[in-house]
Write a protein that holds these residues in place. Structure first.
Motif, PDB file in Angstrom:
ATOM      1  N   UNK A  31     -11.541   8.429  -8.153  1.00 45.73           N
ATOM      2  CA  UNK A  31     -11.136   9.072  -9.387  1.00 45.73           C
ATOM      3  C   UNK A  31     -11.812   8.470 -10.606  1.00 45.73           C
ATOM      4  N   UNK A  32     -11.885   7.143 -10.645  1.00 40.72           N
ATOM      5  CA  UNK A  32     -12.545   6.472 -11.764  1.00 40.72           C
ATOM      6  C   UNK A  32     -14.046   6.761 -11.780  1.00 40.72           C
ATOM      7  N   UNK A  33     -14.663   6.737 -10.600  1.00 43.61           N
ATOM      8  CA  UNK A  33     -16.103   7.002 -10.519  1.00 43.61           C
ATOM      9  C   UNK A  33     -16.422   8.424 -10.978  1.00 43.61           C
ATOM     10  N   UNK A  34     -15.591   9.374 -10.588  1.00 41.18           N
ATOM     11  CA  UNK A  34     -15.810  10.767 -10.975  1.00 41.18           C
ATOM     12  C   UNK A  34     -15.714  10.933 -12.486  1.00 41.18           C
ATOM     13  N   UNK A  35     -14.683  10.321 -13.079  1.00 41.86           N
ATOM     14  CA  UNK A  35     -14.532  10.450 -14.529  1.00 41.86           C
ATOM     15  C   UNK A  35     -15.659   9.729 -15.262  1.00 41.86           C
ATOM     16  N   UNK A  36     -16.062   8.574 -14.751  1.00 46.30           N
ATOM     17  CA  UNK A  36     -17.162   7.833 -15.379  1.00 46.30           C
ATOM     18  C   UNK A  36     -18.448   8.666 -15.362  1.00 46.30           C
ATOM     19  N   UNK A  37     -18.688   9.347 -14.262  1.00 48.13           N
ATOM     20  CA  UNK A  37     -19.900  10.171 -14.146  1.00 48.13           C
ATOM     21  C   UNK A  37     -19.898  11.276 -15.184  1.00 48.13           C
ATOM     22  N   UNK A  38     -18.737  11.881 -15.419  1.00 45.61           N
ATOM     23  CA  UNK A  38     -18.613  12.934 -16.429  1.00 45.61           C
ATOM     24  C   UNK A  38     -18.987  12.391 -17.807  1.00 45.61           C
ATOM     25  N   UNK A  39     -18.634  11.132 -18.046  1.00 46.02           N
ATOM     26  CA  UNK A  39     -18.893  10.501 -19.348  1.00 46.02           C
ATOM     27  C   UNK A  39     -20.297   9.893 -19.434  1.00 46.02           C
ATOM     28  N   UNK A  40     -21.049   9.987 -18.368  1.00 44.26           N
ATOM     29  CA  UNK A  40     -22.383   9.391 -18.366  1.00 44.26           C
ATOM     30  C   UNK A  40     -22.367   7.895 -18.173  1.00 44.26           C
ATOM     31  N   UNK A  41     -21.316   7.387 -17.516  1.00 44.22           N
ATOM     32  CA  UNK A  41     -21.163   5.954 -17.280  1.00 44.22           C
ATOM     33  C   UNK A  41     -21.340   5.648 -15.802  1.00 44.22           C
ATOM     34  N   UNK A  42     -21.512   4.381 -15.507  1.00 47.22           N
ATOM     35  CA  UNK A  42     -21.575   3.935 -14.128  1.00 47.22           C
ATOM     36  C   UNK A  42     -20.584   2.805 -13.923  1.00 47.22           C
ATOM     37  N   UNK A  43     -19.794   2.890 -12.865  1.00 51.48           N
ATOM     38  CA  UNK A  43     -18.917   1.778 -12.503  1.00 51.48           C
ATOM     39  C   UNK A  43     -19.202   1.395 -11.061  1.00 51.48           C
ATOM     40  N   UNK A  44     -19.061   0.113 -10.778  1.00 47.71           N
ATOM     41  CA  UNK A  44     -19.292  -0.372  -9.414  1.00 47.71           C
ATOM     42  C   UNK A  44     -18.264  -1.442  -9.088  1.00 47.71           C
ATOM     43  N   UNK A  45     -17.794  -1.422  -7.861  1.00 45.61           N
ATOM     44  CA  UNK A  45     -16.762  -2.359  -7.428  1.00 45.61           C
ATOM     45  C   UNK A  45     -17.332  -3.776  -7.339  1.00 45.61           C
TER      46      UNK A  45
END
Length: 296
Positions: free
Chosen positions: A22-36
């Motif tokens: 869920x966090x990765x999907x929302x980050x992608x919409x915002x043009x962000x990248x998150x990694x565990x």
């Protein structure tokens, strides 16, 4: 240049794997990248998981990500890249509805049937609708005129309870050598008892005037408002030879924001929306002692 963040999910249950999606999907919409960066890890009685984010999040993005975490029964904190847990020297926190389960002034008023009138002012003040905390407190305390001072002890014994994790937080903070400060817009009758019970190094609050065993409806001396809370924290940091960014702060109402702003980690504990929006962490499910995972 943007500064990356660390996202920390905290829960009483193992972190749901779907939260990451869920966090990765929302980050992608915002043009962000998150990694565990840290997988689901147990720190009894809590579980946590961490991610790095390549950019600072706007307030709207934080709110959205917290809503995603809420859906999966987790709380979410955002730590700046420059945050260093080992540098934390001071823990400063509010009392009413943060350290403890009640608003003491509301419960005092309840003994004379005036709780509704006092609570209405309290809630409006904590939401930030009444800007002048000093005037708000004076109005509420005036409604207490004539109440027996014995009511204070009754409130403490019958209604006041430390919130979940309070005792564990203070015990561990003191073991870590942190300067523990309880700074409240409430009353010294209660902060002093909590200092002795929980081991705070310092407490600051307001003193109710009592004459012939009854409350006069007045407060003695200067009122501890948001500005004063921030000033007491600054003084504690000076005493510890550190900067405000080396402190951790906890509160629930708008009058806590001056103290919380600029601290190393600001934690909104079951707080009003205006406080959650500005805080680094929002605890709605975990206890106060979950803060220890952020400075571990």
């Amino acid at each position: 240049m943007t500064t990356p963040l660390t996202l920390v999910a905290l829960s009483h249950e193992p972190i749901n794997p779907a939260l990451q999606s869920g966090l990765e999907h929302h980050a992608k919409i915002l043009g962000l990248q998150i990694s565990c960066t840290q997988s689901n890890t147990a720190h009894q009685p809590y579980f946590s998981q961490r991610w790095s984010c390549n950019k600072v999040l706007m307030p709207e993005a934080r709110i959205a990500m917290r809503e995603i975490a809420t859906h999966y029964q987790a709380d979410l904190a955002f730590l700046s890249e420059g945050f260093k847990p080992q540098d934390i020297k001071v823990l400063a926190m509010d009392m009413d509805s943060t350290l403890i389960n009640i608003e003491c002034i509301d419960e005092i008023a309840d003994f004379t049937g005036k709780k509704a009138a006092v609570s209405e002012i309290t809630e409006a003040t904590m939401r930030g609708e009444i800007k002048d905390f000093k005037e708000s407190l004076r109005r509420r305390v005036a409604l207490l005129e004539g109440i027996s001072a014995e009511v204070l002890e009754s409130v403490y014994q019958e209604r006041l309870r430390p919130n979940p994790g309070a005792k564990e937080l203070l015990a561990n903070a003191n073991d870590l050598g942190l300067y523990t400060l309880l700074v409240s817009g409430g009353f010294t009758f209660f902060t002093e008892k909590l200092r002795l019970e929980l081991g705070f190094k310092q407490t600051q609050a307001n003193t109710l005037e009592i004459i012939d065993g009854k409350l006069t409806g007045k407060v003695l001396g200067d009122i501890v408002d948001g500005t004063a809370k921030a000033a007491y924290l600054e003084q504690a940091c000076i005493k510890m030879g550190c900067l405000k960014k080396h402190s951790i702060t906890m509160g629930d109402g708008s009058n806590d924001l001056p103290m919380m702003h600029g601290s190393g980690i600001s934690i909104a504990y079951r707080a009003k929306p205006i406080v959650k929006e500005k805080a680094d962490a929002a605890f709605d499910r975990v206890g106060l002692d979950a803060a220890l995972l952020l400075i571990d």
